[in-house]
Design an enzyme around this catalytic site. Structure first.
Site, PDB file in Angstrom:
ATOM      1  N   LYS B 114       0.876  -1.174   0.000  1.00 45.45           N
ATOM      2  CA  LYS B 114       0.000   0.000   0.000  1.00 45.45           C
ATOM      3  C   LYS B 114       0.908   1.216   0.000  1.00 45.45           C
ATOM      4  CE  LYS B 114      -3.214   2.735   2.718  1.00 45.45           C
ATOM      5  NZ  LYS B 114      -4.104   2.849   3.885  1.00 45.45           N
ATOM      6  N   GLY B 175      -8.968   9.061   8.632  1.00 43.83           N
ATOM      7  CA  GLY B 175      -9.420   9.173  10.012  1.00 43.83           C
ATOM      8  C   GLY B 175     -10.503  10.210  10.247  1.00 43.83           C
ATOM      9  N   ALA B 202      -9.834   5.243   3.056  1.00 38.80           N
ATOM     10  CA  ALA B 202      -9.710   6.410   3.923  1.00 38.80           C
ATOM     11  C   ALA B 202     -10.963   7.268   3.967  1.00 38.80           C
ATOM     12  CB  ALA B 202      -8.528   7.291   3.547  1.00 38.80           C
ATOM     13  N   GLY B 203     -11.257   7.713   5.181  1.00 37.69           N
ATOM     14  CA  GLY B 203     -12.314   8.686   5.405  1.00 37.69           C
ATOM     15  C   GLY B 203     -13.674   8.099   5.724  1.00 37.69           C
TER      16      GLY B 203
END
Lengths: 65, 280
Positions: B114, B175, B202-203
């Site tokens: 990643k 986050g 993400a998010g």
């Protein structure tokens, strides 16, 4: 010889990276290493000399996202 | 814009490997190692992200006989049975990312990576210029790169040209729990790259947001904080697993087009005279 190990100053008498890793109590295949920001493969550690002031990184598995 | 992707297969294909679950889960920030393992199990995830950090202690403490923190984590995560996806979290330059990638490949014995090259501290937004350059280098060196990127279409195209077979656009900052900040851009990515494996990374804060991404036709979801920092991480992992599965099933089922005006669901033919032409 004075080196930097994971950001901290360290005096060492070891001449190569493999010896340093072993002296610190790490099994060779349980950590990854770099000198001055460049990866040093496990198989190359014994042929990688330590130099005055060099910056050693010894990394281990950790949690991540 | 309507996604034109063919219905996804029932397995998730990542660089030639097939997986049943479409949920990739992070291993950080859990209240305890036991909860981490229970959350992974509840998620049904086949893939867990991991990282590298400076090894502070000795390999084995001679006084206590305990393994170092790194070795304790290594032993723990192997119990999960999951395939590991190491990241380059914290890297801000191409050089850092490339060297961290090599360290990860040796330590975790996997070509999977990643790839993160962070360009801005407040949003942890990827430095897409460095990301493309690092991806080009690493793909040429045999890595199978999962780039953490933005929803920018041109960057996505360049990452594919660099050799990536999987793209991981953000939903919103890492986050943040804001969900999909730009569904239009994510939809455009899906439409422009119908055959590329796309993972929202993400998010994501809520299962409904994960379901929304899957309803757009995304192939999988990668998240960490929303589970790890939940009041009950194990229950939340299960909730996300159900939402991701529901969203995937919904996409395959084919959703109706939204419309501005009502459309009666009950047939009007033969309605009694007092109903007129309206009704539910």
């Amino acid at each position: 010889m004075k080196i930097h190990l994971n950001g901290a100053s360290l005096d060492t008498e070891h001449n190569d990276l493999a010896a340093l890793v072993a002296a610190l109590g790490h099994e060779a295949d349980k950590v990854a290493t770099a000198i001055d920001g460049l990866f040093v493969a496990r198989s190359d550690r014994a042929q990688t000399p330590l130099r005055e002031g060099c910056a050693i990184e010894i990394l281990a598995p950790m949690e991540g996202g | 814009m309507t996604p034109e992707k063919a219905p996804p297969s029932e397995t998730l294909n990542l660089y030639g490997s097939e997986f049943t679950s479409r949920f990739l889960i992070g291993s950080a920030q859990y209240p305890s190692p036991a909860i981490l393992l229970d959350a992974i199990a509840a998620s049904g995830a086949d893939i867990v992200t991991v990282s590298l950090r400076r090894e502070a202690g000795k390999g084995v403490d001679k006084d206590t006989g305990k393994d170092s923190a790194g070795q304790q984590f290594w032993s723990l995560i192997q119990q999960s049975g999951a395939r590991l996806l190491p990241n380059t979290a914290g890297c801000k330059t191409v050089k850092e990312a490339v060297n961290t990638a090599h360290m990860a490949r040796e330590l975790f014995a996997t070509p999977w990576l990643k790839l993160e090259v962070i360009g801005e501290d407040d949003t942890l937004q990827p430095d897409v210029f460095g990301l493309v350059e690092a991806a080009r280098i690493l793909c040429a060196e045999g890595f199978q790169v999962f780039p953490y990127t933005t929803d920018d279409l041109v960057v996505a195209d360049k990452l594919l040209a660099a050799g990536c077979e999987v793209l991981m656009p953000w939903g919103s900052p890492i986050g943040s729990g804001r969900g999909l900040n730009n569904p239009f851009a994510l939809k455009a990515l899906r439409a422009h790259f119908p055959d590329t494996t796309l993972i929202v990374d993400a998010g994501i804060g809520l299962p409904s947001q994960a379901a929304q991404a899957m309803e757009l036709g995304y192939d999988a979801i990668l998240l960490n904080t929303a589970v790890a920092k939940a009041g009950d991480p194990v229950a939340m992992a299960s909730a996300f697993a159900q939402a991701i599965e529901a969203g995937h099933t919904a996409f395959n089922a084919g959703a109706i087009e939204a419309r501005d005006m009502a459309c009666p669901s009950t047939p009007v033919l033969g309605s009694p005279f007092w109903h007129g032409t309206g009704g539910a």
